[in-house]
Design an enzyme around this catalytic site. Structure first.
Site, short mmCIF file in Angstrom:
data_model
loop_
_atom_site.label_atom_id
_atom_site.label_comp_id
_atom_site.label_asym_id
_atom_site.label_seq_id
_atom_site.Cartn_x
_atom_site.Cartn_y
_atom_site.Cartn_z
N GLY A 1 0.84 -1.19 0.00
CA GLY A 1 0.00 0.00 0.00
C GLY A 1 0.87 1.24 0.00
N HIS B 1 -3.13 0.70 8.50
CA HIS B 1 -1.77 1.22 8.34
C HIS B 1 -1.75 2.40 7.36
CE1 HIS B 1 2.74 0.67 7.75
NE2 HIS B 1 2.40 1.45 6.75
N GLU B 2 -2.40 2.20 6.20
CA GLU B 2 -2.35 3.26 5.17
C GLU B 2 -3.11 4.50 5.63
OE1 GLU B 2 -0.22 3.03 2.99
OE2 GLU B 2 0.14 0.89 3.24
N GLN C 1 3.18 9.93 1.68
CA GLN C 1 4.49 9.30 1.56
C GLN C 1 5.27 9.79 0.35
OE1 GLN C 1 2.83 5.11 2.23
NE2 GLN C 1 4.90 4.97 3.06
N HIS D 1 -1.37 6.97 7.85
CA HIS D 1 -0.48 7.94 7.19
C HIS D 1 -1.20 9.27 6.96
CE1 HIS D 1 3.20 5.73 6.31
NE2 HIS D 1 2.51 4.69 5.85
N CYS E 1 7.00 -0.64 6.35
CA CYS E 1 6.53 0.57 5.69
C CYS E 1 7.64 1.09 4.78
CB CYS E 1 6.18 1.62 6.76
SG CYS E 1 5.57 3.17 6.09
N LEU E 2 7.26 1.52 3.59
CA LEU E 2 8.26 2.04 2.66
C LEU E 2 8.93 3.30 3.20
CD1 LEU E 2 6.48 1.50 -0.78
CD2 LEU E 2 8.13 0.01 0.37
NI NI Z 1 3.42 2.82 5.54
#
Ligand code: NI
Length: 175
Positions: A46, A141-142, A51, A145, A99-100
């Site tokens: 995701g 999670h997404e 981000q 953000h 997480c990226l």
């Molecule tokens: Ni993330």
């Protein structure tokens, strides 16, 4: 276009993102294409607009198979805009997350087990889903953000937070 993914520490990841007010626009379409390209490049499950430095309440997730999460069940490709989340019970479960924006690390994170989410797709069509398990985890999670929250802020047991190769071995880290 593949965009740079901001890493934890960048203050843009801490903003409460703004709602999208115009749907089916070339700008939104271009943003979503950049998000898809970036998520694919880095094998993400995701990605949230903040981000890549875009201050809007837009997330994408999905992917039928992913080398970073080989055991994860398939997840339908979804665009979720201006999301609202509501737990369907107080039950929580713990699971590993990465997480990226926090490369090389994993943490053990509690999330609601079951939830309903609603929001809009790219065309402005409202939809709603009730989900559980991995799907529920990814959505939480997404959407975190969008409120300036990164998963390490949710970790309760920091004995289960660390580098992937230390936690799971070098093979896992190379995948
Ligand atoms: Ni993330």
């Amino acid at each position: 276009m593949i965009r740079e993914v901001l890493r934890m520490g960048d203050p843009r990841l801490l903003r409460v993102a703004q709602p999208v007010t115009a749907f089916a626009t070339p700008q939104l379409s271009a943003l979503l294409q950049d998000m898809r390209d970036t998520m694919a490049q880095f094998d993400g499950v995701g990605l949230a607009a903040p981000q890549i430095g875009v201050d809007l309440r837009v997330v994408i997730f999905g992917g039928m198979s992913n080398p970073r999460y080989p055991d994860a069940p398939p997840l339908a490709d979804t665009v979720l805009i201006n999301p609202e989340l509501e737990p369907l019970s107080a039950e929580e479960e713990d699971g590993w997350e990465g997480c990226l924006s926090v490369p090389g690390l994993r943490g053990w994170v509690p999330r609601w087990t079951r939830l309903r989410y609603a929001g809009f797709d790219e065309s402005g069509q409202r939809f709603e889903r009730s989900v559980d398990g991995f799907h529920a985890r990814v959505v939480q999670h997404e959407c975190d953000h969008l409120d300036g929250l990164l998963y390490p802020m949710r970790v309760r047991d920091f004995r289960r937070f660390g580098f992937i190769d230390e936690l799971f071995g070098a093979q896992a880290a190379a995948e």
